[in-house]
Scaffold this motif. Structure first.
Motif, short mmCIF file in Angstrom:
data_model
loop_
_atom_site.label_atom_id
_atom_site.label_comp_id
_atom_site.label_asym_id
_atom_site.label_seq_id
_atom_site.Cartn_x
_atom_site.Cartn_y
_atom_site.Cartn_z
N MET A 1 1.42 -33.88 -53.30
CA MET A 1 1.50 -32.67 -52.25
C MET A 1 2.89 -32.66 -51.66
O MET A 1 3.32 -31.60 -51.46
N VAL A 4 5.45 -31.29 -53.51
CA VAL A 4 5.40 -29.85 -53.81
C VAL A 4 5.98 -29.05 -52.52
O VAL A 4 6.80 -28.43 -52.71
N ILE A 5 5.71 -29.66 -51.39
CA ILE A 5 6.27 -28.94 -50.29
C ILE A 5 7.66 -29.18 -50.03
O ILE A 5 8.46 -28.14 -49.68
N ALA A 8 9.46 -26.91 -52.38
CA ALA A 8 9.15 -25.27 -52.09
C ALA A 8 10.24 -25.26 -50.79
O ALA A 8 10.87 -24.02 -50.77
N LEU A 9 10.26 -26.18 -49.85
CA LEU A 9 11.29 -25.75 -48.77
C LEU A 9 12.82 -25.90 -49.38
O LEU A 9 13.44 -25.07 -48.99
N LEU A 11 13.61 -24.83 -52.35
CA LEU A 11 13.80 -23.47 -53.06
C LEU A 11 14.16 -22.36 -52.07
O LEU A 11 14.70 -21.47 -52.36
N VAL A 12 13.48 -22.56 -50.95
CA VAL A 12 13.82 -21.41 -49.94
C VAL A 12 15.00 -21.63 -49.09
O VAL A 12 15.80 -20.56 -48.86
N ILE A 13 15.13 -22.57 -48.67
CA ILE A 13 16.08 -23.13 -47.78
C ILE A 13 17.53 -22.93 -48.15
O ILE A 13 18.30 -22.35 -47.41
N PRO A 15 18.74 -21.18 -50.89
CA PRO A 15 19.64 -19.92 -50.92
C PRO A 15 19.80 -19.22 -49.57
O PRO A 15 20.53 -18.31 -49.56
#
Lengths: 167, 170
Positions: A1, A4-5, A8-9, A11-13, A15
């Motif tokens: 888990m 994954v977080i 995800a972070l 992937l967002v931060i 760009p």
């Protein structure tokens, strides 16, 4: 888990962080940008004014100041509101009046960073009218100037008119 | 599968939550365009050093000391100003917008290629004056600087201030 977080972070931060900096581009000039060239103790612009139509409460208008450093050294551009500029002296004012000072608070200047020799970098200047703001006159104008921040003590600069037509 | 869904939701929430200020663009119903017109100026002089200055001195360059090359294809209005209200260095000098020197207070004037004392222009920080209003396209000019030194100094440290010539479509 956790993995994954973290992914995800990332992937967002990544760009978002990379886009937050002024965008560097290789070439280009168009009517959706003001193309500025900074030379040794000189400055040139391919546009004299930015025209905004149908502006209204809550609206945002952006214009790119595309800055080319044509000198041999890194230059930090300087973008600034020219508060004293009076559109009454402008032959193409088209009925516009001097923007009230409270509008200057609506202007959002970009974070300024060095432009390396030969490079072109985009800086976005924005005008955003708060939803609860006092409505200005129907046609107003102000100037956003550009200069190079160098150690030179005699400094040429250019003022670009922003002509704002309210809805 | 559940983990992937959570990750996807997290990506979407964070993307929209964090990215909105960065990616905010012109509002859809607002029209923004840049009007093409070539405006350009340059100056052949990067700076001037008045050297060691005496109290209450009035020092001038020639009135054609610096040349502004104006390659603009449109008429421009050109102002001359200083970019700060004070001169930097040691005990700073106040810049007088009324050309009135005083204690640690200096002033500057300019003259556009004429004779000092005739048509001099005070170089101000707030509400700058035109050095050339309605300057025709492709028309350059020369100007000089006139320093009004303070009536007394707080120290002997070198002072500096930036003089800016701004051209805008006129």
């Amino acid at each position: 888990m956790k993995k994954v977080i973290v992914i995800a972070l990332l992937l967002v931060i990544l760009p978002v962080v990379s886009c937050a900096k002024p965008m560097e581009i290789k070439q280009g000039s168009s009517n959706d940008a003001v193309f500025i060239t900074l030379r040794n103790n000189g400055v040139e612009s391919d546009s004299s004014e930015v025209v905004i139509k149908n502006f209204h409460s809550g609206a945002r208008a952006e214009m790119v100041y595309r800055i080319h450093n044509a000198t041999g050294a890194a230059i930090r551009p300087e973008l600034f509101i020219v508060p004293y500029a009076d559109v009454a002296d402008y032959s193409k004012a088209d009925g516009a009046v001097k923007a009230p000072e409270y509008m200057f608070d609506w202007v959002q200047m970009p974070e300024l960073t060095d432009v390396n020799p030969g490079q072109i970098k985009d800086f976005v200047v924005a005008l955003e009218m708060p939803k609860d703001a006092k409505k200005p006159p129907k046609k107003v104008a102000f100037q956003v100037g550009v200069a190079s921040k160098t150690n030179e003590k005699v400094q040429p600069s250019i003022g670009i008119w922003w002509l704002v037509n309210m809805r | 599968m559940k983990k992937l869904l959570i990750a996807l939701i997290l990506v979407l929430v964070l993307t929209f939550g964090m990215a909105m200020p960065v990616f905010a663009l012109t509002t859809a119903d607002v029209d923004v365009t840049a009007t093409p017109a070539y405006v350009t100026i340059s100056c052949n002089q990067p700076s001037y050093d008045f050297g060691v200055v005496a109290e209450s001195a009035n020092l001038t360059t020639t009135t054609n000391w610096a040349t502004i090359t104006n390659g603009s294809t449109v008429q421009t209005d050109q102002t001359i100003s200083v970019t700060a209200a004070t001169w930097s260095g040691g005990v700073t000098w106040t810049h007088s917008d009324t050309a009135t020197p005083g204690v640690d207070t200096a002033a500057l004037k300019t003259n556009r290629g004429g004779t000092w004392g005739i048509g001099d222009i005070t170089i101000k920080n707030a509400a700058p004056l035109y050095i050339y209003e309605n300057c025709p396209a492709s028309t350059g000019y020369s100007f000089g600087l006139n320093l009004y030194a303070p009536t007394s100094f707080g120290d002997g440290v070198e002072k500096a201030i930036t003089v800016r010539v701004t051209a805008a479509a006129g």
